[in-house]
Design an enzyme around this catalytic site. Structure first.
Site, mmCIF file in Angstrom:
data_model
loop_
_atom_site.group_PDB
_atom_site.id
_atom_site.type_symbol
_atom_site.label_atom_id
_atom_site.label_comp_id
_atom_site.label_asym_id
_atom_site.label_seq_id
_atom_site.Cartn_x
_atom_site.Cartn_y
_atom_site.Cartn_z
ATOM 1 N N HIS A 31 -3.231 -4.924 1.476
ATOM 2 C CA HIS A 31 -2.813 -5.241 2.684
ATOM 3 C C HIS A 31 -2.716 -6.732 3.204
ATOM 4 O O HIS A 31 -3.795 -7.337 3.871
ATOM 5 C CB HIS A 31 -3.439 -4.645 4.032
ATOM 6 C CG HIS A 31 -3.261 -3.053 4.110
ATOM 7 N ND1 HIS A 31 -2.326 -2.529 4.897
ATOM 8 C CD2 HIS A 31 -3.726 -2.154 3.329
ATOM 9 C CE1 HIS A 31 -2.282 -1.342 4.682
ATOM 10 N NE2 HIS A 31 -3.260 -0.991 3.550
ATOM 11 N N GLU A 80 -1.136 -8.238 5.340
ATOM 12 C CA GLU A 80 -0.800 -8.819 6.795
ATOM 13 C C GLU A 80 -2.160 -8.468 7.491
ATOM 14 O O GLU A 80 -2.238 -8.721 8.588
ATOM 15 C CB GLU A 80 0.204 -7.669 7.496
ATOM 16 C CG GLU A 80 -0.335 -6.343 7.593
ATOM 17 C CD GLU A 80 -0.427 -5.368 6.288
ATOM 18 O OE1 GLU A 80 -0.444 -5.784 5.409
ATOM 19 O OE2 GLU A 80 -0.880 -4.053 6.570
ATOM 20 N N CYS A 105 0.813 -1.148 -0.085
ATOM 21 C CA CYS A 105 -0.144 0.078 0.112
ATOM 22 C C CYS A 105 0.948 1.270 -0.190
ATOM 23 O O CYS A 105 1.529 1.493 -1.084
ATOM 24 C CB CYS A 105 -0.968 -0.118 1.034
ATOM 25 S SG CYS A 105 -2.492 0.617 0.890
#
Ligand code: GLN
Length: 193
Positions: free
Chosen positions: A175, A177, A82
């Site tokens: 994202h 994560e 990002c």
């Protein structure tokens, strides 16, 4: 062995803790990097999401631009997600802003429109018979709108390339994560070798 890999997560701003957890789940050791000298010890680096304009200001305040270019110059892999991707891209639009230019791509900030400023989607990773679904979280996400000829597109969502690689540089507009799926972090650890 994967357990011996030490991966830095740039800890200037943004969601660096979640990346650390994912890297450790994927079998590496994670180290938050807050000083440029710490870059010497890690074998790969994650530049997390956050706000690229804020990151730029924090990087300006130290010797981060030179240090990150030197880090990349040694061939050690970097994953940018990002805002991290925005920093790694060669060209940034909406509005134009400075970047490290380590991957031959053009990205447009905040490109997914108001309605969809943040959304979760199912994309695909891999091609042909190896293609499989990959959950993705987009938060005021940048769009990859141009890829240079030496950049490989690795994952797609809604018709866009959302994960791309040029040599040791890996970028994601989403994202990874923030999902439970370790695909992107495992892929990155494979690049670290
Ligand atoms: N919109 C942010 C930017 O332009 C990126 C958002 C994110 O990293 N989740 O920098």
């Amino acid at each position: 062995m994967a357990g011996e890999q030490l991966i830095g997560v740039l800890g200037l701003q943004g969601d660096y803790c979640a990346h650390g957890r994912m890297l450790e789940e994927a079998g590496a050791r994670a180290q938050v990097v807050k000083k440029t000298a710490q870059l010497r010890r890690v074998q790969g680096l994650v530049i997390p999401g956050g706000e690229s304009t804020a990151l730029i200001k924090l990087m300006d305040a130290g010797d981060w631009w030179e240090s990150l270019r030197d880090f990349a110059g040694t061939g050690k892999p970097i994953l940018g997600t990002c805002a991290g991707m925005i920093l790694l891209a060669r060209e940034v639009l909406n509005p134009p802003q400075k970047s490290l230019g380590l991957i031959d791509a053009t990205v447009e900030r905040n490109s997914y429109g108001r309605q969809q400023e943040s959304f979760e989607g199912m994309g695909t990773f891999g091609r042909g018979r190896r293609e499989r679904p990959l959950p993705m979280v987009f938060i005021r996400a940048p769009r990859i709108c141009r890829l240079g000829p030496r950049v490989k597109a690795l994952a797609f969502c809604r018709g866009d390339c959302v994960l791309a690689r040029q040599g040791p540089i890996l970028v994601a507009s989403f994202h990874p994560e923030l999902t439970a799926d370790l695909t992107v972090h495992r892929y990155f650890l494979g690049m670290v070798g």
